[in-house]
Design a protein around this motif. Structure first.
Motif, PDB file in Angstrom:
ATOM      1  N   UNK A   1      41.167  44.556  34.544  1.00 51.47           N
ATOM      2  CA  UNK A   1      40.357  44.152  33.385  1.00 51.47           C
ATOM      3  C   UNK A   1      39.258  45.195  33.166  1.00 51.47           C
ATOM      4  N   UNK A   2      39.078  45.555  31.892  1.00 50.04           N
ATOM      5  CA  UNK A   2      37.983  46.475  31.555  1.00 50.04           C
ATOM      6  C   UNK A   2      37.153  45.900  30.415  1.00 50.04           C
ATOM      7  N   UNK A   3      35.848  46.043  30.540  1.00 51.87           N
ATOM      8  CA  UNK A   3      34.955  45.480  29.531  1.00 51.87           C
ATOM      9  C   UNK A   3      34.032  46.583  29.007  1.00 51.87           C
ATOM     10  N   UNK A   4      33.416  46.332  27.879  1.00 46.18           N
ATOM     11  CA  UNK A   4      32.385  47.278  27.446  1.00 46.18           C
ATOM     12  C   UNK A   4      31.286  46.546  26.677  1.00 46.18           C
TER      13      UNK A   4
ATOM     14  N   UNK B   1      33.869  37.052  32.370  1.00 49.23           N
ATOM     15  CA  UNK B   1      34.036  36.051  31.306  1.00 49.23           C
ATOM     16  C   UNK B   1      32.728  35.314  31.028  1.00 49.23           C
ATOM     17  N   UNK B   2      32.002  35.009  32.096  1.00 52.58           N
ATOM     18  CA  UNK B   2      30.732  34.304  31.961  1.00 52.58           C
ATOM     19  C   UNK B   2      29.733  35.160  31.165  1.00 52.58           C
ATOM     20  N   UNK B   3      29.663  36.430  31.482  1.00 48.48           N
ATOM     21  CA  UNK B   3      28.748  37.331  30.763  1.00 48.48           C
ATOM     22  C   UNK B   3      29.128  37.393  29.284  1.00 48.48           C
ATOM     23  N   UNK B   4      30.422  37.484  29.016  1.00 46.53           N
ATOM     24  CA  UNK B   4      30.891  37.544  27.621  1.00 46.53           C
ATOM     25  C   UNK B   4      30.495  36.264  26.886  1.00 46.53           C
TER      26      UNK B   4
ATOM     27  N   UNK C   1      40.469  46.069  27.929  1.00 48.43           N
ATOM     28  CA  UNK C   1      41.802  46.103  28.542  1.00 48.43           C
ATOM     29  C   UNK C   1      41.987  44.842  29.358  1.00 48.43           C
ATOM     30  N   UNK C   2      43.020  44.065  29.031  1.00 48.18           N
ATOM     31  CA  UNK C   2      43.351  42.915  29.882  1.00 48.18           C
ATOM     32  C   UNK C   2      44.035  43.466  31.135  1.00 48.18           C
TER      33      UNK C   2
ATOM     34  N   UNK D   1      33.115  50.106  33.142  1.00 44.71           N
ATOM     35  CA  UNK D   1      33.616  48.833  32.610  1.00 44.71           C
ATOM     36  C   UNK D   1      34.753  48.222  33.414  1.00 44.71           C
ATOM     37  N   UNK D   2      35.233  48.928  34.452  1.00 41.61           N
ATOM     38  CA  UNK D   2      36.330  48.345  35.244  1.00 41.61           C
ATOM     39  C   UNK D   2      35.776  47.197  36.098  1.00 41.61           C
ATOM     40  N   UNK D   3      36.410  46.038  35.991  1.00 38.31           N
ATOM     41  CA  UNK D   3      35.956  44.847  36.707  1.00 38.31           C
ATOM     42  C   UNK D   3      36.713  44.755  38.029  1.00 38.31           C
ATOM     43  N   UNK D   4      36.005  44.849  39.153  1.00 41.36           N
ATOM     44  CA  UNK D   4      36.698  44.751  40.445  1.00 41.36           C
ATOM     45  C   UNK D   4      37.440  43.422  40.557  1.00 41.36           C
ATOM     46  N   UNK D   5      38.610  43.417  41.233  1.00 46.58           N
ATOM     47  CA  UNK D   5      39.371  42.170  41.382  1.00 46.58           C
ATOM     48  C   UNK D   5      38.488  41.075  41.980  1.00 46.58           C
TER      49      UNK D   5
END
Lengths: 418, 66
Positions: free
Chosen positions: B1-4, B49-52, B64-65, B38-42
């Motif tokens: 998962x990647x976030x930005x 999700x909580x931050x989003x 990226x899912x 932005x890479x979310x460690x496993x």
């Protein structure tokens, strides 16, 4: 119409409201006590209300509308963020000052491009890391306040506790001599409490505070100290030092923006727990709840509304707004919108999905939110640590203030030491 | 998962940093940046999700899912 209690903060204007969609009154005593039924009704059939009371205003009630309006700067301008117009004599004085010196309280009363550099000036004072420096002071203060009343078995959770914390913390941050903190707190209460109904008291106390800040600036010309006022004296905005008038204005803003707002949140939280045994027991049993509980109490009891001034003709849904009109940023109603929040009118202490906008949204979001959250966290943790059990002793004696900032101002509590 | 974090939208509320300091950093103005590009460690997907879900500005998104 019910008889008004003389301790309520302001007289209502004119006759009772007939239709909230076309004639709402933010100072109506029942609305101040619990505005949620009005918002529910308006959301379904209106949802942007209008009134001619208090100088006239629009009132959105959905999350989407409040968000869109808050982000519509500068068409909706921040030049006069007050919800209730100041008394005529104060208004004239403010207009004269603004003509001579510029924006009274930057950045809250500024639009772009003036807004940004002032915001950048004050934000570092309130970053998450910066406010942690004030946690030990706040913990000591909360403990000292409880020491004053714990042996008596009773306290006014608003007057003796909630209202004492924010002014002393901000006084500490600005750099006010601790020996003069009591005096200072009285002036602040004179502006924010007595000043609501008494323009002369408001102006006199405003002058005391501004003179006091000016004297602090003068004292520091020979030697700066490690405090916010010294930081402002060396700061530059667009390559220029700030005038004394502006430094005093910024300090004054730090005061008035961070005090009755935060004491309302702390007071409302204690009122909630003092009235709701199940939630009170949960807090004692589940200390991990603090982070979500604080956000939920901020959502449910959101204390602050701000006003915007329409600069150009603009429409939101069916509401066609004309230049000069006022729009109330109804963050508290947005936070009860069922389109965004499940069970919006219930306090759910472990609510994890909570996109509330109690601190506003967009460029004018509250600059002091991290400080307010820290104060709330400390105030509640110390209260629950030191007090073994408590409850509101006389619910009929509780008094709420409203208008710009809503929260309980009298909360008689029975308290037992832990 | 990647976030930005969308820098245009972030107004510095610091909610993401409070909820998931493992995933975000904030500067002096409160403006947030996703750590580790932005890479979310496993194991930290729930925190992402909580931050989003708590960002008042809708500034955080998944790029990226898994």
């Amino acid at each position: 119409m019910t008889e008004r209690d003389p301790r309520d903060m302001r007289p209502r204007e004119g006759c009772p409201v007939q239709d909230w969609a076309t004639d709402f009154d933010v100072m109506d005593p029942d609305y101040i006590k619990d505005p949620a039924p009005v918002w529910r009704d308006l959301r379904e059939r209106c949802p942007i209300a209008h009134t001619t009371r208090w100088g006239g205003a629009w009132l959105p009630t959905t999350y989407a509308d409040v968000r869109d309006m808050a982000r519509a700067a500068p068409t909706l301008s921040n030049r006069s963020p007050g919800v209730i117009p100041p008394a005529p004599e104060l208004r004239e004085m403010l207009i004269a000052e603004v003509k001579e010196f510029g924006s009274e309280l930057p950045p809250i009363s500024s639009d772009a491009p003036e807004h940004k550099p002032f915001k950048q000036l004050i934000l570092p004072l309130f970053s998450p890391h910066a406010v942690e420096r004030y946690r030990p002071f706040t913990e000591q203060l909360a403990n000292d306040l409880i020491d004053r009343f714990i042996a008596t078995g009773k306290a006014d959770a608003a007057v003796d506790y909630a209202q004492q914390i924010p002014p002393r913390v901000i006084a500490h941050i600005i750099g006010i001599d601790p020996a003069r903190a009591d005096e200072f707190v009285e002036w602040v209460r004179g502006v924010l409490e007595e000043g609501q109904t008494n323009p002369e008291a408001r102006m006199a106390n405003r002058r005391h505070i501004r003179d006091f800040f000016q004297a602090m600036i003068d004292e520091r010309r020979d030697g700066l100290r490690d405090d916010a006022i010294s930081a402002l004296m060396t700061a530059e905005v667009e390559g220029k030092r700030l005038s004394d008038y502006t430094i005093v204005g910024v300090c004054y803003l730090l005061l008035v923006a961070g005090i009755d707002t935060t004491w309302s949140s702390i007071g409302a939280a204690l009122w909630h727990f003092g009235m709701t045994e199940s939630d009170r027991k949960r807090m004692y049993a589940e200390p991990d709840l603090y982070p979500t509980a604080i956000e939920e109490l901020l959502r449910f009891y959101s204390p602050v509304v701000m006003a915007r001034r329409v600069l150009e003709p603009v429409a939101f849904g069916a509401a066609e707004m004309a230049p000069g009109e006022k729009v109330i940023m109804n963050f508290p109603a947005a936070n009860r919108d069922p389109a965004v929040f499940e069970q919006p009118d219930e306090v759910v202490l472990d609510r994890t999905h909570n996109r509330h906008i109690a601190f506003g949204v967009g460029i004018h979001r509250c600059a002091g939110s991290n400080l307010a959250r820290m104060e709330m966290d400390v105030a509640l943790r110390v209260w629950f640590q030191r007090i073994g059990d408590f409850a509101v002793s006389d619910p009929d004696a509780v008094r709420w203030a409203g208008g710009q900032v809503r929260g309980p101002r009298i909360v008689p509590m029975r308290v037992t030491a832990a | 998962m990647r976030i930005c974090v969308d820098a245009e939208k972030c107004e510095g509320h610091n909610r993401c940093f409070a909820l998931a300091p493992e995933l975000f950093e904030v500067d002096d103005l409160g403006l947030a940046k996703a750590l580790n590009d932005g890479r979310v460690p496993p194991g930290l997907e729930d925190k992402a999700d909580l931050a989003i879900a708590n960002c008042p500005e809708f500034a955080i998104r998944i790029v990226e899912e898994d």
